[in-house]
Design a protein around this motif. Structure first.
Motif: not given
Length: 467
Positions: A164-172, A239-252
């Protein structure tokens, strides 16, 4: 005759709950948007095949005992023992990784530097594992109560929250650390990127555990494929959405394999000025990690105990306490985990040690799945199936196609495990591969030593009868 009470939805939820895990998200988040490609590939060549083949084997077998019985009926006692050994020893290797996630979560909350402190990680790993071992020594009832609580508080809530936090991050319109385009979402020629498949396949393992419920399904021939499809979609999606939520907010380069979840939650809550929630999140993650260990600590051990009894091996190893727990095996398991945890001292970084154990666990589990898929094909021709059991739909070549896809996925994952990841410090390719090969040899040796002992026992019995 038992009453069949499970419908499609119930079986799908049970299966998804047995496999889904928040712990694996940082390991796959390292590979950015290309992880979508690997997750779909893993689902086609491993997740669905393992679910369908294990379902048929479970519902048509005349004996209980899981993968040990299936492989034994197909290829003999030694092969069956080898299969259950791989399942058991893989878990022994896996325990330090999940508990290092617990340790990293606790350490990150106290002081982020503790998440990379090897001595702290080892101390928490050992205390946690010996603690869950004691819980299981008290019997299946105490273990089940603990697992039920952990599944809700430690898996479902934090997994839903981070998605949910990752989805909100993208939409905001917040800044993203990865890109979503055709070029970045498909894998490149870089072989180092393919190691993502190792972590993904390990996160898909365990579908065979849920087959214990196969005989309780209404109309298994229709319901089971539908339930497995729903469970697969849930597992892949979360698993995809959870992994992407981390990837979008943290540098590799900043993602820690043991503290990546806490890093991501910290980044999200810092942006929303809600850091006071972090201690609650940390507590949920710790509960979830301990619950994951508790879910697996007893089942493979019981399977190994059955195999040891069949092989007429040491009665001392098969002893149970007054609660019905295999006490000797559980204690030996805890001792081996204590030794394996010291791997964190062998590589230059915590991420490197974590990945080495992940790769070793995945390779051992793939060896078990190779035996299981081969057993599925073999048992079709030995006609050991029950008419009322579930059979993979599709006609004459159904088992060959499904099990064949699983064999391809398992073999490829085993080979890829030898490739060190390009974005994790492992101390050099030669060092990494030497430790991995040494680990495989050491972990695969005991079954063959035990086989020689069984042969000696059988030969002695024959000689006594002759006399």
């Amino acid at each position: 005759m038992r009453k069949q009470i499970l419908g499609v939805f119930s079986l799908a939820m049970i299966t998804a709950g047995s496999v889904d895990s928040i712990r694996n998200l940082p390991a796959t988040a390292l590979f950015g948007s290309s992880l979508i490609f690997f997750f779909v590939l893993g689902a086609i060549f491993f997740l669905l095949p393992s679910a369908l083949v294990s379902a048929e084997l479970a519902s048509t077998s005349k004996e209980h005992g899981g993968v040990y019985v299936w492989v034994k009926n197909a290829f003999g006692l030694q092969a069956g023992f080898l299969a259950i050994w791989f399942q058991w020893i893989e878990n022994v290797i896996w325990y330090p990784t999940i508990l290092s996630f617990v340790a990293g979560t606790i350490g990150y909350l106290v002081s982020p530097s503790l998440a990379s402190n090897k001595a702290f990680l080892i101390a928490v790993i050992l205390c946690s594992f010996w603690g869950t071992t004691i819980v299981n020594l008290l019997g299946i009832k105490s273990s089940a109560r603990f697992s039920n609580f952990c599944a809700l508080a430690g898996l479902l809530l934090p997994m839903t929250l981070i998605i949910g936090l990752g989805t909100a991050w993208i939409f905001l319109g917040k800044p993203l650390q990865i890109h979503f385009n055709v070029h970045s979402m498909f894998v490149h020629s870089n072989a180092g990127m393919w190691v993502a498949l190792t972590g993904i396949m390990l996160s898909f393992c365990g579908m065979e555990i849920a087959t214990v419920h196969t005989r309780d399904v209404k109309n298994p021939q229709r319901s089971y494929p539908r339930a497995m499809l729903i469970a697969t979609l849930i597992i892949v999606f979360t698993l995809i959405c959870g992994s992407l939520a981390i990837a979008i907010v943290l540098p590799e380069k900043n993602i820690s394999l043991v503290a990546g979840i806490m890093q991501a939650f910290n980044a999200f809550f810092s942006a929303y000025h809600m850091q006071w929630v972090l201690p609650v999140i940390a507590l949920m993650l710790v509960i979830g990690g301990l619950g994951s260990v508790n879910n697996w600590i007893i089942a493979p051990t019981r399977g190994l105990m059955i195999a040891l009894r069949d092989g007429q091996l040491s009665k001392n190893l098969c002893r149970e306490n007054r609660f019905g727990a295999p006490k000797t095996l559980l204690i030996w398991q805890a001792i081996i985990v204590t030794v394996v945890a010291m791997v964190f001292l062998l590589l230059p970084s915590v991420n490197g040690s974590y990945w080495l154990l992940t790769a070793l666990a995945a390779q051992l589990y793939m060896l078990m799945y190779i035996l299981m898929f081969a057993a599925g094909i073999r048992l079709r021709y030995k006609n050991l199936a029950c008419e009322n059991g579930f059979r993979i739909p599709g006609g004459r070549w159904d088992m060959w196609l499904v099990a064949g896809a699983g064999l391809i996925g398992s073999v490829v994952t085993f080979i890829i495990g030898f490739i060190p990841p390009h974005n994790i410090q492992v101390g050099g390719t030669a060092h990494y591969e030497l430790l991995l090969v040494a680990g495989l040899i050491i972990m695969c040796l005991p079954p063959f030593v035990m086989y020689l002992k069984v042969r000696r026992i059988l030969i002695d019995e024959v000689e006594i009868e002759k006399v």
